[in-house]
Write an enzyme that holds these catalytic residues in place. Structure first.
Site, short mmCIF file in Angstrom:
data_model
loop_
_atom_site.label_atom_id
_atom_site.label_comp_id
_atom_site.label_asym_id
_atom_site.label_seq_id
_atom_site.Cartn_x
_atom_site.Cartn_y
_atom_site.Cartn_z
N SER A 27 10.00 -34.00 -9.76
CA SER A 27 9.33 -32.84 -9.19
C SER A 27 9.33 -32.91 -7.66
O SER A 27 10.37 -32.85 -7.04
CB SER A 27 7.91 -32.74 -9.75
OG SER A 27 7.44 -31.43 -9.67
N LYS A 86 -10.14 -13.51 -3.90
CA LYS A 86 -10.73 -14.62 -3.14
C LYS A 86 -11.29 -15.71 -4.05
O LYS A 86 -11.33 -16.88 -3.68
CB LYS A 86 -11.83 -14.08 -2.22
CG LYS A 86 -12.40 -15.13 -1.27
CD LYS A 86 -11.32 -15.68 -0.35
CE LYS A 86 -11.87 -16.72 0.61
NZ LYS A 86 -10.81 -17.32 1.44
#
Length: 286
Positions: A116, A168
């Site tokens: 990764s 948010k």
């Protein structure tokens, strides 16, 4: 009850805030003091390391910047053993290695895991090698989140939040994601994934249309990774060093040596950061 539950976490955070910066500062001072006592070296090869969870690029950047003090260097061995980590840090590391490889040969070798984010970090090296027991790949992106709503109900904790902006509260730990939020996150992660596989394909001269073969988050053994083009060969560390010497046109290797004290401090800082922050990653290449 609530204070008792969160007390250990608060204490750990306070300790990190209070003492960790001072600890790192003292280590840096110690490194500078002891490194000035080292005899002048004229190495032609150097080793740099990427180990543990990737939190930021600072450790690798420091190692690479230190190489500039030795104009006699002709090649670098990058030893990788890492499961990956934060997206931004992995990309920054990839750019650092790409820049370094434009000035001298950089050979990667892994005998553990290069997966990764750590695969991303080393993808622009001149050559990538692994021993036959290594694990390679895991080319994918994930977003970590937690929903502690049921836990908070059991302990009688009810958060009060005022937020502005529709998305948010996406990282809120006190409720589940809405369908719109989930779709937004999925789209964001897909964009990051597309960048990842595009860079891998470009760096390794692979066909982007074949990304389902070499990516999709799968981990491969070294032999399969070579077959897919993710690495150049399955060889030992000593053989990788021989390949580096050939690329760097070096007959006798003169390695840049750190003092035992400086090496110990580097390892200590690296392992401390990995253990304390590795599990706290949000968006990550893992």
């Amino acid at each position: 009850m609530i204070k008792k539950f969160f007390a250990p976490f608060i204490a750990i955070l306070e300790c990190i805030t209070k003492y960790f910066k001072a600890f790192v500062f003292l280590l840096i001072v110690a490194v500078l003091i002891f490194s000035t006592r080292e005899p002048k070296q004229h190495p032609n090869l150097a080793r740099i390391h990427l180990k543990g969870a990737i939190v930021d690029s600072a450790m690798l950047r420091t190692q690479i910047e230190d190489l500039r003090n030795y104009p006699s260097l002709q090649g670098v061995l990058l030893v990788i053993d890492s499961p990956g980590g934060a997206v931004g840090a992995s990309v920054e590391m990839a750019d650092l290695i790409k820049e370094l490889a434009s000035t001298m040969p950089v050979v990667v070798h892994t005998e553990g895991i290069m997966a990764s984010g750590s695969y991303y970090a080393g993808v622009y090296a001149s050559k990538i090698y692994a021993n036959r027991g290594a694990l390679i790949g895991s080319i994918g992106v994930l977003f970590n989140g937690a929903n502690l709503q049921e836990l908070f109900k059991k302990i009688g904790y009810e958060p009060q939040i005022i937020a502005a902006g529709e998305y948010k509260e996406i990282d809120a730990y006190y409720r589940d994601w809405t369908q719109k939020e989930r779709a937004y996150i999925q789209n964001l992660i897909q964009e990051e994934y597309q960048t990842f596989i595009t860079d891998v394909a470009k760096a390794r001269n692979l066909e982007l249309k074949d990304s389902s073969k070499f990516a999709e988050g799968r981990v491969f053994n070294a032999a399969k990774a070579k077959e897919l083009g993710l690495i150049d060969d399955v060889i030992s560390r000593n053989q990788a060093i021989d390949k580096l010497k050939e690329l760097a046109q070096v007959e006798e290797a003169l390695w840049l040596e750190k003092s035992s004290w400086q090496g110990y401090l580097d390892s200590l800082v690296e392992s401390t950061l990995s253990r304390m922050l590795g599990s706290m990653l949000g968006v990550g290449l893992q």
